[in-house]
Design a protein around this motif. Structure first.
Motif, PDB file in Angstrom:
ATOM      1  N   SER A 247       0.809  -1.225   0.000  1.00  0.00           N
ATOM      2  CA  SER A 247       0.000   0.000   0.000  1.00  0.00           C
ATOM      3  C   SER A 247       0.841   1.273   0.000  1.00  0.00           C
ATOM      4  N   VAL A 248       2.166   1.153   0.132  1.00  0.00           N
ATOM      5  CA  VAL A 248       3.058   2.310   0.179  1.00  0.00           C
ATOM      6  C   VAL A 248       3.622   2.583  -1.214  1.00  0.00           C
ATOM      7  N   SER A 249       3.436   3.817  -1.685  1.00  0.00           N
ATOM      8  CA  SER A 249       3.939   4.172  -3.015  1.00  0.00           C
ATOM      9  C   SER A 249       5.209   5.011  -2.960  1.00  0.00           C
ATOM     10  N   GLY A 250       5.589   5.493  -1.775  1.00  0.00           N
ATOM     11  CA  GLY A 250       6.818   6.267  -1.667  1.00  0.00           C
ATOM     12  C   GLY A 250       7.125   6.633  -0.229  1.00  0.00           C
ATOM     13  N   VAL A 251       8.431   6.719   0.090  1.00  0.00           N
ATOM     14  CA  VAL A 251       8.868   7.099   1.437  1.00  0.00           C
ATOM     15  C   VAL A 251      10.020   8.087   1.305  1.00  0.00           C
ATOM     16  N   GLU A 252       9.946   9.186   2.059  1.00  0.00           N
ATOM     17  CA  GLU A 252      11.033  10.157   2.088  1.00  0.00           C
ATOM     18  C   GLU A 252      11.495  10.335   3.532  1.00  0.00           C
ATOM     19  N   ILE A 253      12.809  10.339   3.732  1.00  0.00           N
ATOM     20  CA  ILE A 253      13.380  10.554   5.063  1.00  0.00           C
ATOM     21  C   ILE A 253      13.763  12.017   5.180  1.00  0.00           C
ATOM     22  N   GLU A 254      13.232  12.679   6.204  1.00  0.00           N
ATOM     23  CA  GLU A 254      13.523  14.090   6.444  1.00  0.00           C
ATOM     24  C   GLU A 254      13.978  14.271   7.885  1.00  0.00           C
ATOM     25  N   ALA A 255      14.454  15.461   8.195  1.00  0.00           N
ATOM     26  CA  ALA A 255      14.949  15.726   9.553  1.00  0.00           C
ATOM     27  C   ALA A 255      13.837  15.568  10.589  1.00  0.00           C
ATOM     28  N   SER A 256      12.604  15.876  10.191  1.00  0.00           N
ATOM     29  CA  SER A 256      11.491  15.810  11.133  1.00  0.00           C
ATOM     30  C   SER A 256      10.839  14.432  11.194  1.00  0.00           C
ATOM     31  N   GLY A 257      11.309  13.482  10.365  1.00  0.00           N
ATOM     32  CA  GLY A 257      10.727  12.148  10.341  1.00  0.00           C
ATOM     33  C   GLY A 257      10.515  11.655   8.922  1.00  0.00           C
ATOM     34  N   LEU A 258       9.500  10.824   8.734  1.00  0.00           N
ATOM     35  CA  LEU A 258       9.219  10.253   7.417  1.00  0.00           C
ATOM     36  C   LEU A 258       7.984  10.909   6.801  1.00  0.00           C
ATOM     37  N   THR A 259       8.040  11.081   5.482  1.00  0.00           N
ATOM     38  CA  THR A 259       6.852  11.415   4.712  1.00  0.00           C
ATOM     39  C   THR A 259       6.511  10.191   3.885  1.00  0.00           C
ATOM     40  N   VAL A 260       5.350   9.599   4.155  1.00  0.00           N
ATOM     41  CA  VAL A 260       4.956   8.343   3.511  1.00  0.00           C
ATOM     42  C   VAL A 260       3.758   8.593   2.606  1.00  0.00           C
ATOM     43  N   ARG A 261       3.872   8.148   1.357  1.00  0.00           N
ATOM     44  CA  ARG A 261       2.752   8.226   0.410  1.00  0.00           C
ATOM     45  C   ARG A 261       2.133   6.842   0.274  1.00  0.00           C
ATOM     46  N   ALA A 262       0.828   6.784   0.562  1.00  0.00           N
ATOM     47  CA  ALA A 262       0.137   5.492   0.528  1.00  0.00           C
ATOM     48  C   ALA A 262      -0.983   5.534  -0.505  1.00  0.00           C
ATOM     49  N   SER A 263      -1.144   4.440  -1.226  1.00  0.00           N
ATOM     50  CA  SER A 263      -2.202   4.362  -2.243  1.00  0.00           C
ATOM     51  C   SER A 263      -3.539   3.963  -1.636  1.00  0.00           C
ATOM     52  N   ASP A 264      -3.520   3.410  -0.420  1.00  0.00           N
ATOM     53  CA  ASP A 264      -4.755   2.977   0.227  1.00  0.00           C
ATOM     54  C   ASP A 264      -4.680   3.323   1.713  1.00  0.00           C
ATOM     55  N   TYR A 265      -5.561   4.212   2.131  1.00  0.00           N
ATOM     56  CA  TYR A 265      -5.551   4.728   3.504  1.00  0.00           C
ATOM     57  C   TYR A 265      -5.701   3.596   4.518  1.00  0.00           C
ATOM     58  N   GLY A 266      -6.742   2.773   4.345  1.00  0.00           N
ATOM     59  CA  GLY A 266      -7.031   1.723   5.317  1.00  0.00           C
ATOM     60  C   GLY A 266      -5.941   0.675   5.401  1.00  0.00           C
ATOM     61  N   SER A 267      -5.471   0.212   4.237  1.00  0.00           N
ATOM     62  CA  SER A 267      -4.426  -0.827   4.224  1.00  0.00           C
ATOM     63  C   SER A 267      -3.160  -0.350   4.906  1.00  0.00           C
ATOM     64  N   PHE A 268      -2.783   0.914   4.634  1.00  0.00           N
ATOM     65  CA  PHE A 268      -1.549   1.425   5.229  1.00  0.00           C
ATOM     66  C   PHE A 268      -1.668   1.569   6.740  1.00  0.00           C
ATOM     67  N   THR A 269      -2.773   2.158   7.202  1.00  0.00           N
ATOM     68  CA  THR A 269      -2.906   2.376   8.643  1.00  0.00           C
ATOM     69  C   THR A 269      -3.024   1.061   9.416  1.00  0.00           C
ATOM     70  N   ARG A 270      -3.470  -0.002   8.754  1.00  0.00           N
ATOM     71  CA  ARG A 270      -3.476  -1.322   9.414  1.00  0.00           C
ATOM     72  C   ARG A 270      -2.104  -1.977   9.374  1.00  0.00           C
ATOM     73  N   ALA A 271      -1.375  -1.746   8.280  1.00  0.00           N
ATOM     74  CA  ALA A 271      -0.078  -2.403   8.111  1.00  0.00           C
ATOM     75  C   ALA A 271       1.021  -1.762   8.953  1.00  0.00           C
ATOM     76  N   LEU A 272       0.944  -0.453   9.149  1.00  0.00           N
ATOM     77  CA  LEU A 272       2.037   0.252   9.841  1.00  0.00           C
ATOM     78  C   LEU A 272       2.297  -0.290  11.246  1.00  0.00           C
ATOM     79  N   PRO A 273       1.295  -0.443  12.112  1.00  0.00           N
ATOM     80  CA  PRO A 273       1.597  -0.985  13.450  1.00  0.00           C
ATOM     81  C   PRO A 273       2.193  -2.400  13.386  1.00  0.00           C
TER      82      PRO A 273
END
Length: 303
Positions: A247-273
């Motif tokens: 469900s993740v289409s891109g990840v960027e590492i920044e000083a403040s943390g990660l910026t994650v682009r997900a193609s599916d809101y529900g799938s990503f929020t379930r998979a992350l934990p």
């Protein structure tokens, strides 16, 4: 039964374009005009009501132009967003005055029926300046309905209403729509439109972004890409693990943390934990960073 039509309508103020080449047809029933604040909804409603001339294009009700055509007010009712109610009048006096302006044969009887529709008879002899905002809104709706118009335009009609008042107003509008009235109400709140209307016109930055069945448009909104701000105990390790998630289409590492682009809101929020637990990583923050109405609706322009 009346039909409202906009044909390639634009409206600009100097160099500022408020409405850009909008075409839509409103049939009998309830239609929601949805968009973020400042999108151009009020400008569209005011052109439909004959308050504004289109800079380009044509606006008509049953084929008759709305601009400089006072005869349309016999079949048109408007509840504007801005209040224009004389507080020293009672609700009954105000609605009777509106009935007289429509030259109805029985102004008092028409006002009584309109106030009954919006459940304001119990307070009809109180001064309007003693009313809550919700009561003033219902009084204004009664004034717009006093001559039983075929077309009803409402700009943010639920502002100030409590949940019971909202429910009653939604039932009233449904009933009018079922009886063949053409009703358009504007809102920037998705849930209001979802509860009241199956048909939606979505405006973003003065342009018509989507039009048609609410469920189809809602699916587009749900399926759009989502951007999340994520902080963890080991951002680099988490980024590596997330890249393999479907469900993740891109990840960027920044000083403040990660910026994650997900193609599916529900799938990503379930998979992350699950991923964080498997990697022994502690999650410290998870925030959607593009959940404003502007970003949601802007996606529709590109869909």
């Amino acid at each position: 039964m009346s039909v409202v039509e906009l044909q390639n309508v634009s409206r600009w103020y100097g160099n500022v374009v408020a409405v850009n080449d909008i075409s839509m047809t409103l049939q009998p029933g309830v239609t929601g005009l949805l968009g973020p604040n400042g999108a151009g909804k009020t400008t569209v409603l005011h052109m439909m009501a004959g308050f504004l001339a289109p800079s380009k294009g044509a606006v008509s009700i049953d084929g008759a132009p709305t601009w400089r055509n006072p005869s349309i007010y016999g079949t048109l009712g408007l509840v504007a967003e801005r209040e224009a109610v004389h507080g020293f009048l009672t609700a009954r006096e105000f609605v009777v005055a509106c009935a007289k302006m429509q030259k109805l044969s029985d102004p008092a009887g028409a006002a009584k029926r309109a106030l009954e529709l919006v459940e304001m008879t119990g307070a009809q002899d109180r001064r309007i300046d003693t009313f809550s905002k919700g009561m003033r809104q219902r009084t204004r709706v009664a004034a717009a309905l006093v001559h039983e118009p075929q077309v009803l335009l409402l700009d943010e009609p639920f502002n100030g209403m409590d949940p019971r008042q909202r429910m009653h107003m939604m039932e009233l509008l449904h009933s009018l729509g079922d009886r063949g009235h053409t009703i358009l109400f504007s809102s920037h709140i998705l849930e209001e439109v979802e509860q009241l209307s199956g048909l939606v016109q979505v405006i973003v930055a003065g342009r018509l972004a989507a039009s048609g069945d609410y469920r189809r448009i809602r699916r587009l909104m749900t399926n759009r890409p989502h951007v999340f701000a994520v902080q963890s105990s080991d951002d680099r390790k988490l980024a590596v693990a997330l890249i393999g998630e479907k469900s993740v289409s891109g990840v960027e590492i920044e000083a403040s943390g990660l910026t994650v682009r997900a193609s599916d809101y529900g799938s990503f929020t379930r998979a992350l934990p699950r991923i964080a637990l498997g990697e022994g990583i502690r999650l410290r923050k998870l925030l959607p960073s593009d959940e404003s109405l502007e970003s949601v609706f802007s996606y529709l322009l590109e869909a």
